[in-house]
Design a protein around this motif. Structure first.
Motif, PDB file in Angstrom:
ATOM      1  N   VAL A  78       0.901  -1.050  -0.060  1.00 14.77           N
ATOM      2  CA  VAL A  78       0.019  -0.097  -0.086  1.00 14.77           C
ATOM      3  C   VAL A  78       0.933   1.178   0.020  1.00 14.77           C
ATOM      4  N   VAL A  80       1.196   5.764  -0.697  1.00 15.77           N
ATOM      5  CA  VAL A  80       0.438   7.035  -1.024  1.00 15.77           C
ATOM      6  C   VAL A  80       1.610   7.911  -1.584  1.00 15.77           C
ATOM      7  N   GLN A  85       0.775  12.270   1.068  1.00 21.26           N
ATOM      8  CA  GLN A  85       0.571  11.626   2.495  1.00 21.26           C
ATOM      9  C   GLN A  85       0.017  12.532   3.363  1.00 21.26           C
ATOM     10  N   GLY A  90      -4.154   6.855   2.993  1.00 21.47           N
ATOM     11  CA  GLY A  90      -3.669   5.494   3.173  1.00 21.47           C
ATOM     12  C   GLY A  90      -4.840   4.801   4.170  1.00 21.47           C
ATOM     13  N   ALA A  91      -5.248   5.715   5.131  1.00 22.85           N
ATOM     14  CA  ALA A  91      -6.349   5.213   6.092  1.00 22.85           C
ATOM     15  C   ALA A  91      -7.706   4.556   5.391  1.00 22.85           C
ATOM     16  N   GLY A 113       4.420  -4.905   8.622  1.00 25.24           N
ATOM     17  CA  GLY A 113       4.480  -3.465   8.520  1.00 25.24           C
ATOM     18  C   GLY A 113       4.786  -2.908   9.856  1.00 25.24           C
ATOM     19  N   ASP A 114       4.447  -1.424   9.977  1.00 30.29           N
ATOM     20  CA  ASP A 114       4.806  -0.792  11.442  1.00 30.29           C
ATOM     21  C   ASP A 114       3.709  -0.687  12.447  1.00 30.29           C
ATOM     22  N   TYR A 117       1.529   2.429  12.736  1.00 28.43           N
ATOM     23  CA  TYR A 117       0.703   2.894  11.917  1.00 28.43           C
ATOM     24  C   TYR A 117      -0.470   1.992  11.942  1.00 28.43           C
TER      25      TYR A 117
HETATM   26  C1  LIG Z   1       2.353   4.493   5.003  1.00 27.55           C
HETATM   27  C2  LIG Z   1       1.454   5.337   4.200  1.00 27.55           C
HETATM   28  C3  LIG Z   1       0.694   4.134   2.964  1.00 27.55           C
HETATM   29  C4  LIG Z   1       0.371   5.874   4.730  1.00 27.55           C
HETATM   30  O1  LIG Z   1      -0.558   6.788   4.195  1.00 27.55           O
HETATM   31  P1  LIG Z   1      -1.064   8.303   4.366  1.00 27.55           P
HETATM   32  O2  LIG Z   1      -1.941   8.613   3.614  1.00 27.55           O
HETATM   33  O3  LIG Z   1       0.189   8.988   4.562  1.00 27.55           O
HETATM   34  O4  LIG Z   1      -1.548   8.033   5.804  1.00 27.55           O
HETATM   35  P2  LIG Z   1      -2.711   8.535   6.678  1.00 27.55           P
HETATM   36  O5  LIG Z   1      -3.066   9.840   5.950  1.00 27.55           O
HETATM   37  O6  LIG Z   1      -3.863   7.688   6.699  1.00 27.55           O
HETATM   38  O7  LIG Z   1      -1.891   8.725   8.051  1.00 27.55           O
HETATM   39  C5  LIG Z   1      -1.078   9.663   8.677  1.00 27.55           C
HETATM   40  C6  LIG Z   1      -0.684   9.528   9.835  1.00 27.55           C
HETATM   41  O8  LIG Z   1      -0.124   8.021   9.676  1.00 27.55           O
HETATM   42  C7  LIG Z   1       1.230   8.450  10.390  1.00 27.55           C
HETATM   43  N1  LIG Z   1       2.213   7.435   9.843  1.00 27.55           N
HETATM   44  C8  LIG Z   1       2.399   7.183   8.491  1.00 27.55           C
HETATM   45  N2  LIG Z   1       3.341   6.133   8.225  1.00 27.55           N
HETATM   46  C9  LIG Z   1       3.693   5.916   9.526  1.00 27.55           C
HETATM   47  C10 LIG Z   1       4.663   4.843  10.101  1.00 27.55           C
HETATM   48  N3  LIG Z   1       5.225   4.073   9.135  1.00 27.55           N
HETATM   49  N4  LIG Z   1       4.775   4.608  11.324  1.00 27.55           N
HETATM   50  C11 LIG Z   1       3.754   5.247  12.307  1.00 27.55           C
HETATM   51  N5  LIG Z   1       2.912   6.179  11.778  1.00 27.55           N
HETATM   52  C12 LIG Z   1       3.092   6.555  10.323  1.00 27.55           C
HETATM   53  C13 LIG Z   1       1.567   9.729  10.232  1.00 27.55           C
HETATM   54  O9  LIG Z   1       2.602  10.112  11.057  1.00 27.55           O
HETATM   55  C14 LIG Z   1       0.414  10.352  10.532  1.00 27.55           C
HETATM   56  O10 LIG Z   1       0.215  10.455  11.816  1.00 27.55           O
HETATM   57  P3  LIG Z   1      -0.963  11.391  12.294  1.00 27.55           P
HETATM   58  O11 LIG Z   1      -2.426  11.109  11.884  1.00 27.55           O
HETATM   59  O12 LIG Z   1      -0.849  11.637  13.744  1.00 27.55           O
HETATM   60  O13 LIG Z   1      -0.765  12.703  11.840  1.00 27.55           O
HETATM   61  C15 LIG Z   1       2.220   6.197   3.091  1.00 27.55           C
HETATM   62  O14 LIG Z   1       2.840   7.158   4.245  1.00 27.55           O
HETATM   63  C16 LIG Z   1       3.334   5.696   2.417  1.00 27.55           C
HETATM   64  O15 LIG Z   1       3.017   5.482   1.198  1.00 27.55           O
HETATM   65  N6  LIG Z   1       4.686   5.315   2.962  1.00 27.55           N
HETATM   66  C17 LIG Z   1       5.622   4.798   2.014  1.00 27.55           C
HETATM   67  C18 LIG Z   1       5.386   3.657   1.613  1.00 27.55           C
HETATM   68  C19 LIG Z   1       5.148   2.734   2.872  1.00 27.55           C
HETATM   69  O16 LIG Z   1       5.833   2.756   3.825  1.00 27.55           O
HETATM   70  N7  LIG Z   1       3.913   1.970   2.914  1.00 27.55           N
HETATM   71  C20 LIG Z   1       3.599   0.946   3.821  1.00 27.55           C
HETATM   72  C21 LIG Z   1       4.553  -0.244   4.052  1.00 27.55           C
HETATM   73  S1  LIG Z   1       4.522  -0.816   5.601  1.00 27.55           S
END
Ligand SMILES: CC(C)(COP(=O)(O)OP(=O)(O)OC[C@H]1O[C@@H](n2cnc3c(N)ncnc32)[C@H](O)[C@@H]1OP(=O)(O)O)[C@@H](O)C(=O)NCCC(=O)NCCS
Length: 162
Positions: A78, A80, A85, A90-91, A113-114, A117
């Motif tokens: 997954v 974004v 972002q 993502g949610a 994953g983490d 998150y």
């Molecule tokens: C992870 C990902 C899909 C999240 O998508 P997004 O649309 O940015 O996420 P959302 O808007 O739904 O949520 C944002 C929140 O998640 C948190 N967050 C994002 N990635 C995180 C992580 N790896 N660990 C902890 N928190 C995380 C942000 O800090 C933010 O926190 P807040 O709500 O307190 O401000 C996106 O950041 C991404 O594509 N990252 C690179 C690829 C990746 O790592 N994919 C997941 C593989 S495990």
């Protein structure tokens, strides 16, 4: 078309481009990809989010896997787009996939994953569920789509052979 739609074959390379942009190089060397190689993703659980200009903002794919003789959804990749972002996309993608999976009678869903998150979506560490090495067990997470669906499920995560 703007909005969230099921991925179609013409989207494949554009979605691959998004994943290449968002993940570290060599993502396909990860052991989780060995569970996906040559196996069709679950088409209903592969979604693409486009903006009004048609640009991809986010995408998610899911594959079937087996653990201890039971099926599960392997969520991911997954991603974004970096410019989108933190807006909740993502949610949205993750909740949507979980809801669709439940509607399609999948009982359980997992990912690598983490926890900080994915915990917000109900994912917790899966004790005794082992991904191919080298995978940090702390990152092997699951959520039950029906009560108790992970109870007693243990073993290696295996490919679904067709
Ligand atoms: C992870 C990902 C899909 C999240 O998508 P997004 O649309 O940015 O996420 P959302 O808007 O739904 O949520 C944002 C929140 O998640 C948190 N967050 C994002 N990635 C995180 C992580 N790896 N660990 C902890 N928190 C995380 C942000 O800090 C933010 O926190 P807040 O709500 O307190 O401000 C996106 O950041 C991404 O594509 N990252 C690179 C690829 C990746 O790592 N994919 C997941 C593989 S495990």
């Amino acid at each position: 078309m703007a909005g969230l739609v099921r991925e179609v074959p013409q989207d494949w390379w554009e979605v691959e481009g998004l994943f290449d942009l968002c993940f570290a190089p060599g993502r396909e060397a990860l052991s989780s990809y060995r569970l996906r190689d040559g196996i069709d993703p679950i088409a209903d659980l592969c979604l693409v989010m486009r903006d009004e200009t048609g640009v991809i903002g986010g995408a998610i794919r899911c594959w079937p896997v087996m653990i201890g003789g039971e099926k599960a959804v392997l969520l991911g990749p997954v991603a974004v787009h970096p410019t989108r972002q933190g807006e909740g996309l993502g949610a949205f993608l993750i909740y949507e996939v979980m809801e669709k999976a439940r509607d399609l009678d999948w009982s359980r869903i997992m990912l690598v994953g983490d926890a900080p998150y994915y915990g917000r979506f109900g994912f917790e560490r899966l004790d005794g569920v082992v991904m191919p090495p080298p995978t940090n067990p702390e990152r092997v997470l699951g959520a039950a789509l029906e009560p108790g669906a992970w109870d007693g499920i243990r073993g290696e995560v295996m490919r679904v052979e067709d």
